[in-house]
Design a protein around this motif. Structure first.
Motif, mmCIF file in Angstrom:
data_model
loop_
_atom_site.group_PDB
_atom_site.id
_atom_site.type_symbol
_atom_site.label_atom_id
_atom_site.label_comp_id
_atom_site.label_asym_id
_atom_site.label_seq_id
_atom_site.Cartn_x
_atom_site.Cartn_y
_atom_site.Cartn_z
ATOM 1 N N GLY A 184 0.819 -1.208 0.000
ATOM 2 C CA GLY A 184 0.000 0.000 0.000
ATOM 3 C C GLY A 184 0.850 1.253 0.000
ATOM 4 O O GLY A 184 0.482 2.264 0.611
ATOM 5 N N TRP A 185 1.993 1.208 -0.695
ATOM 6 C CA TRP A 185 2.958 2.296 -0.690
ATOM 7 C C TRP A 185 2.837 3.160 -1.943
ATOM 8 O O TRP A 185 2.300 2.736 -2.969
ATOM 9 C CB TRP A 185 4.369 1.735 -0.647
ATOM 10 C CG TRP A 185 4.838 1.332 0.716
ATOM 11 C CD1 TRP A 185 4.215 1.554 1.909
ATOM 12 C CD2 TRP A 185 6.039 0.618 1.021
ATOM 13 N NE1 TRP A 185 4.965 1.044 2.939
ATOM 14 C CE2 TRP A 185 6.075 0.462 2.429
ATOM 15 C CE3 TRP A 185 7.083 0.098 0.249
ATOM 16 C CZ2 TRP A 185 7.130 -0.193 3.070
ATOM 17 C CZ3 TRP A 185 8.124 -0.548 0.878
ATOM 18 C CH2 TRP A 185 8.152 -0.691 2.280
ATOM 19 N N THR A 186 3.411 4.340 -1.860
ATOM 20 C CA THR A 186 3.583 5.187 -3.028
ATOM 21 C C THR A 186 4.852 4.725 -3.753
ATOM 22 O O THR A 186 5.652 3.946 -3.222
ATOM 23 C CB THR A 186 3.753 6.651 -2.625
ATOM 24 O OG1 THR A 186 4.965 6.795 -1.857
ATOM 25 C CG2 THR A 186 2.571 7.139 -1.801
ATOM 26 N N HIS A 187 5.029 5.253 -4.961
ATOM 27 C CA HIS A 187 6.230 4.924 -5.727
ATOM 28 C C HIS A 187 7.475 5.378 -4.975
ATOM 29 O O HIS A 187 8.494 4.665 -4.949
ATOM 30 C CB HIS A 187 6.165 5.576 -7.103
ATOM 31 C CG HIS A 187 7.272 5.163 -8.031
ATOM 32 N ND1 HIS A 187 8.521 5.749 -8.001
ATOM 33 C CD2 HIS A 187 7.324 4.205 -9.004
ATOM 34 C CE1 HIS A 187 9.290 5.202 -8.915
ATOM 35 N NE2 HIS A 187 8.596 4.248 -9.537
ATOM 36 N N ALA A 188 7.402 6.545 -4.353
ATOM 37 C CA ALA A 188 8.552 7.073 -3.621
ATOM 38 C C ALA A 188 8.908 6.183 -2.439
ATOM 39 O O ALA A 188 10.091 5.940 -2.156
ATOM 40 C CB ALA A 188 8.268 8.497 -3.144
ATOM 41 N N GLU A 189 7.912 5.686 -1.728
ATOM 42 C CA GLU A 189 8.166 4.828 -0.573
ATOM 43 C C GLU A 189 8.798 3.502 -0.992
ATOM 44 O O GLU A 189 9.749 3.023 -0.357
ATOM 45 C CB GLU A 189 6.861 4.567 0.179
ATOM 46 C CG GLU A 189 6.327 5.777 0.923
ATOM 47 C CD GLU A 189 4.949 5.542 1.502
ATOM 48 O OE1 GLU A 189 4.689 6.017 2.628
ATOM 49 O OE2 GLU A 189 4.124 4.870 0.834
ATOM 50 N N ALA A 190 8.291 2.911 -2.078
ATOM 51 C CA ALA A 190 8.840 1.645 -2.553
ATOM 52 C C ALA A 190 10.265 1.839 -3.073
ATOM 53 O O ALA A 190 11.152 1.008 -2.815
ATOM 54 C CB ALA A 190 7.951 1.062 -3.644
ATOM 55 N N SER A 191 10.500 2.937 -3.787
ATOM 56 C CA SER A 191 11.833 3.213 -4.309
ATOM 57 C C SER A 191 12.836 3.422 -3.183
ATOM 58 O O SER A 191 13.979 2.967 -3.252
ATOM 59 C CB SER A 191 11.804 4.446 -5.212
ATOM 60 O OG SER A 191 11.001 4.229 -6.351
ATOM 61 N N ARG A 192 12.396 4.110 -2.135
ATOM 62 C CA ARG A 192 13.277 4.343 -0.984
ATOM 63 C C ARG A 192 13.651 3.019 -0.328
ATOM 64 O O ARG A 192 14.804 2.813 0.065
ATOM 65 C CB ARG A 192 12.592 5.261 0.021
ATOM 66 C CG ARG A 192 13.501 5.737 1.152
ATOM 67 C CD ARG A 192 12.755 6.641 2.119
ATOM 68 N NE ARG A 192 12.029 7.685 1.412
ATOM 69 C CZ ARG A 192 10.719 7.822 1.424
ATOM 70 N NH1 ARG A 192 9.964 6.980 2.109
ATOM 71 N NH2 ARG A 192 10.138 8.806 0.763
ATOM 72 N N CYS A 193 12.682 2.115 -0.222
ATOM 73 C CA CYS A 193 12.938 0.810 0.376
ATOM 74 C C CYS A 193 13.954 0.023 -0.459
ATOM 75 O O CYS A 193 14.877 -0.593 0.089
ATOM 76 C CB CYS A 193 11.641 0.028 0.505
ATOM 77 S SG CYS A 193 11.818 -1.608 1.255
ATOM 78 N N ALA A 194 13.803 0.051 -1.772
ATOM 79 C CA ALA A 194 14.734 -0.652 -2.657
ATOM 80 C C ALA A 194 16.128 -0.049 -2.571
ATOM 81 O O ALA A 194 17.134 -0.774 -2.539
ATOM 82 C CB ALA A 194 14.219 -0.602 -4.094
ATOM 83 N N ASP A 195 16.204 1.279 -2.510
ATOM 84 C CA ASP A 195 17.501 1.939 -2.392
ATOM 85 C C ASP A 195 18.172 1.596 -1.060
ATOM 86 O O ASP A 195 19.387 1.386 -0.996
ATOM 87 C CB ASP A 195 17.345 3.450 -2.513
ATOM 88 C CG ASP A 195 16.973 3.893 -3.919
ATOM 89 O OD1 ASP A 195 17.153 3.090 -4.856
ATOM 90 O OD2 ASP A 195 16.485 5.033 -4.083
ATOM 91 N N ASP A 196 17.382 1.543 0.003
ATOM 92 C CA ASP A 196 17.929 1.185 1.320
ATOM 93 C C ASP A 196 18.472 -0.238 1.304
ATOM 94 O O ASP A 196 19.515 -0.531 1.895
ATOM 95 C CB ASP A 196 16.855 1.317 2.401
ATOM 96 C CG ASP A 196 16.514 2.761 2.726
ATOM 97 O OD1 ASP A 196 17.306 3.655 2.361
ATOM 98 O OD2 ASP A 196 15.451 3.000 3.338
ATOM 99 N N ALA A 197 17.752 -1.136 0.616
ATOM 100 C CA ALA A 197 18.199 -2.522 0.524
ATOM 101 C C ALA A 197 19.519 -2.611 -0.233
ATOM 102 O O ALA A 197 20.412 -3.388 0.140
ATOM 103 C CB ALA A 197 17.136 -3.366 -0.172
ATOM 104 N N MET A 198 19.668 -1.809 -1.273
ATOM 105 C CA MET A 198 20.905 -1.820 -2.041
ATOM 106 C C MET A 198 22.066 -1.280 -1.213
ATOM 107 O O MET A 198 23.177 -1.827 -1.229
ATOM 108 C CB MET A 198 20.731 -0.987 -3.314
ATOM 109 C CG MET A 198 21.958 -0.956 -4.214
ATOM 110 S SD MET A 198 22.409 -2.595 -4.853
ATOM 111 C CE MET A 198 21.139 -2.808 -6.113
ATOM 112 N N ARG A 199 21.806 -0.219 -0.449
ATOM 113 C CA ARG A 199 22.861 0.324 0.405
ATOM 114 C C ARG A 199 23.284 -0.692 1.462
ATOM 115 O O ARG A 199 24.473 -0.852 1.743
ATOM 116 C CB ARG A 199 22.381 1.617 1.075
ATOM 117 C CG ARG A 199 22.459 2.844 0.184
ATOM 118 C CD ARG A 199 22.255 4.117 0.978
ATOM 119 N NE ARG A 199 20.896 4.228 1.479
ATOM 120 C CZ ARG A 199 19.903 4.817 0.796
ATOM 121 N NH1 ARG A 199 20.144 5.333 -0.393
ATOM 122 N NH2 ARG A 199 18.690 4.888 1.317
#
Length: 208
Positions: A128-143
């Motif tokens: 139930g996330w926005t695109h920005a929230e999902a992208s932030r999660c993916a970026d955090d996982a990569m970091r």
């Protein structure tokens, strides 16, 4: 009420009242642990028994969203806990995931296949996330993956499987895991090599 509580373990995470988002997010394995999993460390018979038990416990439906895949209903996903102090990867269980949810969990593989947009959209839908929230999660996982992959002394603990199922790692398991790790790293080097002078994630990781 007692009956409802008893049913909770069988309700997909997305619909459980005692859980909150994220129900689904990328969970990337440090580079030095690539290829080190139950498929490599156990006999085929033991791995098949564990994964098929996960399918049966879930009724061949995804434990996260409750869905099923179009080609095959579910796939087995190993759940790991990472201790960043001791650098021990500990197996916590094996669950059934539909292909869409599994693709989000294995974000690196999905990205390499060019399917990150579809996986990002699915992560938005399930959480139930926005695109920005999902992208932030993916970026955090990569970091987080970069940080953990900076160490080569990670150890793998599969005692959950040996205790729950009474299995014993095969003698050749470590060698198989090591061969797979080297193969995966080589493929990553070939796929994410330097392009137009830009240093890739893998090159940065391996200090090339």
């Amino acid at each position: 009420m007692d009956r409802l509580v008893a049913l909770l373990p069988f309700v997909p995470y997305r619909f459980r009242p005692d859980r909150k988002p994220p129900y689904l997010r990328p969970w990337m394995v440090p580079q030095s642990l690539w290829g080190r999993n139950l498929r490599a460390l156990l006999s085929k018979e033991d791995w098949d028994r564990i994964r098929k038990d996960a399918y049966a416990r879930a009724g061949s439906r995804c434990r996260v969203c409750g869905g099923r895949g179009p080609k095959w209903p579910v796939e087995a996903d190993e759940g790991w806990h990472y201790d960043d102090t001791t650098r021990v990867q500990t197996l916590k269980g094996v669950i059934a995931l539909c292909p869409d949810c599994h693709a989000v969990r294995h974000w690196g593989k999905t990205t390499s296949a060019g399917k990150q947009d579809e996986a990002l959209a699915w992560m938005m839908e399930v959480n139930g996330w926005t695109h920005a929230e999902a992208s932030r999660c993916a970026d955090d996982a990569m970091r987080q993956w970069h940080e953990r992959s900076g160490y080569n002394d990670w150890r793998c603990d599969i005692s959950w499987a040996t205790t729950q199922y009474g299995v014993t790692p095969i003698q050749t398991g470590e060698a198989i895991a090591q061969d797979r790790n080297q193969s995966f790293v080589q493929k990553a080097r070939e796929e994410y090599g330097s392009q137009s002078g830009n240093v890739s994630y893998i090159q940065h990781l391996l200090y090339e």
